[in-house]
Motif scaffolding. Sequence first.
Motif, PDB file in Angstrom:
ATOM      1  N   ASN A 199       0.763  -1.222  -0.058  1.00 32.59           N
ATOM      2  CA  ASN A 199      -0.039  -0.070   0.043  1.00 32.59           C
ATOM      3  C   ASN A 199       0.775   1.225   0.034  1.00 32.59           C
ATOM      4  N   GLU A 251      -2.809   9.959  -3.313  1.00 31.31           N
ATOM      5  CA  GLU A 251      -2.674  10.376  -4.588  1.00 31.31           C
ATOM      6  C   GLU A 251      -4.112  10.956  -5.085  1.00 31.31           C
ATOM      7  N   PHE A 253       1.379  -7.346 -11.412  1.00 30.80           N
ATOM      8  CA  PHE A 253       0.646  -8.432 -12.223  1.00 30.80           C
ATOM      9  C   PHE A 253       1.462  -8.842 -13.386  1.00 30.80           C
ATOM     10  N   SER A 304      -4.936   3.122  -2.667  1.00 31.37           N
ATOM     11  CA  SER A 304      -4.341   2.953  -1.457  1.00 31.37           C
ATOM     12  C   SER A 304      -5.293   3.933  -0.369  1.00 31.37           C
TER      13      SER A 304
HETATM   14  C1  LIG Z   1       1.556   0.599  -4.064  1.00 32.20           C
HETATM   15  S1  LIG Z   1      -0.245   0.958  -3.999  1.00 32.20           S
HETATM   16  C2  LIG Z   1      -0.184   2.041  -5.213  1.00 32.20           C
HETATM   17  C3  LIG Z   1      -1.082   3.592  -4.467  1.00 32.20           C
HETATM   18  C4  LIG Z   1      -1.057   4.900  -5.319  1.00 32.20           C
HETATM   19  N1  LIG Z   1      -1.702   4.439  -6.778  1.00 32.20           N
HETATM   20  C5  LIG Z   1       0.472   5.242  -5.569  1.00 32.20           C
HETATM   21  O1  LIG Z   1       1.066   5.139  -6.735  1.00 32.20           O
HETATM   22  O2  LIG Z   1       0.965   6.015  -4.787  1.00 32.20           O
HETATM   23  C6  LIG Z   1      -0.967  -0.260  -4.612  1.00 32.20           C
HETATM   24  C7  LIG Z   1      -2.414  -0.424  -4.292  1.00 32.20           C
HETATM   25  O3  LIG Z   1      -2.958  -1.426  -5.595  1.00 32.20           O
HETATM   26  C8  LIG Z   1      -3.946  -2.028  -4.661  1.00 32.20           C
HETATM   27  N2  LIG Z   1      -4.410  -3.419  -5.316  1.00 32.20           N
HETATM   28  C9  LIG Z   1      -3.626  -4.465  -5.451  1.00 32.20           C
HETATM   29  N3  LIG Z   1      -4.396  -5.523  -6.146  1.00 32.20           N
HETATM   30  C10 LIG Z   1      -5.379  -4.875  -6.490  1.00 32.20           C
HETATM   31  C11 LIG Z   1      -6.581  -5.389  -7.145  1.00 32.20           C
HETATM   32  N4  LIG Z   1      -6.477  -6.492  -7.783  1.00 32.20           N
HETATM   33  N5  LIG Z   1      -7.479  -4.606  -7.395  1.00 32.20           N
HETATM   34  C12 LIG Z   1      -7.474  -3.200  -6.866  1.00 32.20           C
HETATM   35  N6  LIG Z   1      -6.553  -2.851  -6.300  1.00 32.20           N
HETATM   36  C13 LIG Z   1      -5.380  -3.474  -6.004  1.00 32.20           C
HETATM   37  C14 LIG Z   1      -3.446  -2.263  -3.441  1.00 32.20           C
HETATM   38  O4  LIG Z   1      -4.358  -2.668  -2.309  1.00 32.20           O
HETATM   39  C15 LIG Z   1      -2.685  -0.990  -2.980  1.00 32.20           C
HETATM   40  O5  LIG Z   1      -3.373  -0.104  -2.148  1.00 32.20           O
END
Ligand SMILES: C[S@@+](CC[C@H](N)C(=O)[O-])C[C@H]1O[C@@H](n2cnc3c(N)ncnc32)[C@H](O)[C@@H]1O
Length: 273
Positions: A70, A110, A223, A106
């Motif tokens: 996150n 953002e 992914f 998250s």
């Molecule tokens: C590293 S954070 C990125 C947060 C923000 N977008 C940034 O770049 O600062 C990744 C986020 O993707 C979410 N995530 C992971 N798998 C996901 C899925 N299958 N569907 C939706 N969100 C997902 C996680 O819970 C996490 O909050």
Amino acid sequence: MTLDPKTVERIITSIKNNSNYDFSNYSRKSLNRRLTRIITEYKITVNELCIKLQNNKDFLEKVVKDITVNTTEFFRDPDLWNFIKKSVLPYIKHKKNINIWHAGCSNGQELYSMMILLAENNILDNANFYGSDLNTDIIQKAKNGKYKLFLNETFNENLSKVFDNSDKIKSKYFDINFSKDIVSIKPNLLKKPKYFIHDLVKQTDFTDKKFDIIFCRNVLIYFDLNLQNKIFRYFYEKINKNGFLIIGLHEAIFGKELKLFNQLKYQVYKKIK
Ligand SMILES: C[S@@+](CC[C@H](N)C(=O)[O-])C[C@H]1O[C@@H](n2cnc3c(N)ncnc32)[C@H](O)[C@@H]1O
């Protein structure tokens, strides 16, 4: 310690068989790291883990939350935000109804960054914000809009790289409690976005609206390419003509999906047609 590939597959299958979560198309490297940490921290064996995943729904939810990464920041990658200000906002500022979706938002930092950018450009009132994430706890944090300052080491630095008057921005949009070490989003911003629990793996719609900008930063990196491409095609369908897709600096669109977008700078893509 790392897990052998068969063990990782076994845990993924166990989660899949006992819930709606499907991590089959997540990158094995990151999954291996997260699952190894879970096993070490919970001090359990793989067998015990799989049995608990089968019998205990709360435990399974906790593991899913532990799998997701996150990490986020306000105005993460300041150069990108300066680029959005100069090269994206001019395309949308004339619109009466601007729809913006932060997929994988998250804890909302953002999304609130984008709201502040729009507010400073006098177009916030024309915009609707949607934030979505797989992790239910993190969506609650986004709704609360309260953050530990010490977790935001880059807070001051990023703000000053995006705004000349960063002290004014701070007092205008944040309540900062230094003794409690908490920075809170002001209520007028907090009430605007709509948040959804949404799984990008499934590519289902939480609204029938189309978007002028979709942010999906630092999510797709977890992914595999096949799932990334499916999501790029889904985003293409969900973006308005001349709309934008903004992904993470370490992410990219490859192959035939690239024909759907023009690549600008800092991983900002503009929908073709
Ligand atoms: C590293 S954070 C990125 C947060 C923000 N977008 C940034 O770049 O600062 C990744 C986020 O993707 C979410 N995530 C992971 N798998 C996901 C899925 N299958 N569907 C939706 N969100 C997902 C996680 O819970 C996490 O909050």
